[in-house]
Scaffold this active site. Structure first.
Site: not given
Ligand code: 5GP
Length: 122
Positions: A34, A91, A98, A104-106
Site C-alpha cells: 500500500i 523483516n 517489522q 511476509h516477503l517484500h
C-alpha cells in the site's frame, strides 16, 4: 508470542480488507504494498498463521514451504524482474522494524536500489 489473528494481513487473507492481488493459490497470497518503496513492491505471504521466518520454517508443512518458495520465484519472474533484478526482504521483530506480525516477503524492484544496507539509515 502467539499469532495475533487481528493483524492486517490476516484480515486480507480472510477477505475482510481488499488488496491489489498479483498472485494466489491454496497456500500463498501476493499483493502490492500500500506504500510502495520502489516502482514495483509486492508482498508475498503464506495464508497460514505464521509470524516470522523462524515460525514459518519450523511450523509450516513441506507443502506450504514448497508452494511459497515456488510462488516467490514465479511472482518475481511474472513481474518482469528476473532480468533487471530485484530484492527480497523479510523483516522480523524489533530490530528489523517489522510492522505487520504475519510472515511476509517484500519483492522490490523496478529501479536501481543501491546497496543493501545504507550507511546512514533513520
Ligand atoms: P514490515 O515492516 O512488517 O516488513 O512491512 C509491512 C508492509 O505492509 C509495509 O511495507 C506496509 O506499507 C504494508 N502494509 C501495511 N498495511 C497494509 C495494507 O493494508 N495493505 C497493503 N497492501 N500493504 C500494507
Amino acid at each position: 508470542m502467539s499469532y495475533d489473528s487481528s493483524n492486517i494481513f490476516a484480515k486480507i487473507v480472510r477477505g475482510e480488507i481488499p488488496c491489489d492481488k498479483v498472485y494466489e493459490d491454496d497456500h500463498v497470497l501476493a499483493f502490492r504494498d500500500i506504500n510502495p518503496q520502489t516502482p514495483t513492491h509486492v508482498l508475498v505471504i503464506p495464508k497460514g498463521e505464521y509470524q516470522s521466518y523462524v515460525d514459518f520454517s519450523q511450523q509450516a508443512s513441506d507443502l506450504e514451504i514448497l508452494a511459497f518458495t515456488r510462488a516467490v520465484g514465479r511472482i518475481a519472474s511474472d513481474l518482469g524482474l528476473d532480468e533487471p533484478g530485484y530484492r527480497i526482504i523479510a523483516n522480523h521483530g524489533r530490530d528489523a522494524r517489522q510492522e505487520v506480525p504475519h510472515f511476509h516477503l517484500h519483492i522490490c524492484g523496478g529501479e536501481d536500489m543501491g546497496r543493501m544496507i545504507k550507511p546512514n539509515r533513520s
